[in-house]
Write an enzyme that holds these catalytic residues in place. Structure first.
Site, PDB file in Angstrom:
ATOM      1  N   ASP A   9      15.362  34.287  13.918  1.00  0.00           N
ATOM      2  CA  ASP A   9      15.755  33.008  13.342  1.00  0.00           C
ATOM      3  C   ASP A   9      14.671  31.989  13.650  1.00  0.00           C
ATOM      4  OD1 ASP A   9      17.359  31.334  11.836  1.00  0.00           O
ATOM      5  OD2 ASP A   9      18.623  30.736  13.518  1.00  0.00           O
ATOM      6  N   GLU A  47      10.690  30.844  10.553  1.00  0.00           N
ATOM      7  CA  GLU A  47      11.392  32.063  10.146  1.00  0.00           C
ATOM      8  C   GLU A  47      10.405  33.228  10.054  1.00  0.00           C
ATOM      9  OE1 GLU A  47      14.597  32.513   9.868  1.00  0.00           O
ATOM     10  OE2 GLU A  47      15.489  30.568   9.429  1.00  0.00           O
ATOM     11  N   ASP A 133      19.234  31.760  17.007  1.00  0.00           N
ATOM     12  CA  ASP A 133      19.258  30.329  16.683  1.00  0.00           C
ATOM     13  C   ASP A 133      19.190  29.502  17.970  1.00  0.00           C
ATOM     14  OD1 ASP A 133      19.685  28.030  14.806  1.00  0.00           O
ATOM     15  OD2 ASP A 133      21.513  27.836  16.004  1.00  0.00           O
TER      16      ASP A 133
END
Length: 156
Positions: A9, A47, A133
């Site tokens: 992420d 990303e 994340d």
């Protein structure tokens, strides 16, 4: 080939702004977490960098299942967009393709590893994506952030 699972992420506070990536490599019941933060970058660059750093951490060619919540990354790989952009001199239908420096790195790694992409919904029930994340956000808020030199070099 060894079968590895890679979760990734990217995060960015502002776009552009401070950003970070998080990645988790899983093999044989063991996990390795990777993350880093950058002072000025974009979400898409983070990303991409998450996937690149995860694949670079592998010491030999592997079969990799990549889990990402980035449609940009997953679609560009699975639908062949990135390869087409490269063949067209980093041009796409709407103009120039973004992030060619990172796509070049990633395409080289995709030639080494057998990667299957799986898109997952971000900020949902995937525990590993949520952990990535957390890693990415924490890295983006850390001290001594790195320079995304290519991106910052584009800023004139």
């Amino acid at each position: 080939m060894k079968q590895v699972i890679l979760y990734t992420d990217g995060a960015c506070s502002g776009n552009p702004g401070p950003g970070g990536y998080g990645a988790i490599l899983s093999y044989g019941g063991r996990e390795k977490e990777l993350s880093a933060g950058y002072r000025k970058t974009t979400n898409n660059r983070m990303e991409l960098l998450a996937v690149i750093r995860g694949l670079e951490a592998l010491k030999e060619p592997c079969t990799v299942t990549l889990y990402s919540d980035s449609k940009y990354v997953v679609d560009a790989i699975t639908l062949g967009w990135a390869v087409a952009w490269q063949k067209n001199g980093w041009k796409r239908k709407g103009g120039k393709a973004l992030n060619p420096d990172l796509w070049e790195q990633l395409l080289r790694l995709l030639d080494v590893h057998a990667v299957t992409c799986v898109w997952v919904k971000g900020h949902a029930e995937n525990e590993k994506n949520n952990r990535c994340d957390q890693l990415a956000v924490a890295a983006s808020q850390g001290e001594n952030l790195l320079a995304d030199t290519v991106y910052e070099g584009l800023e004139c």
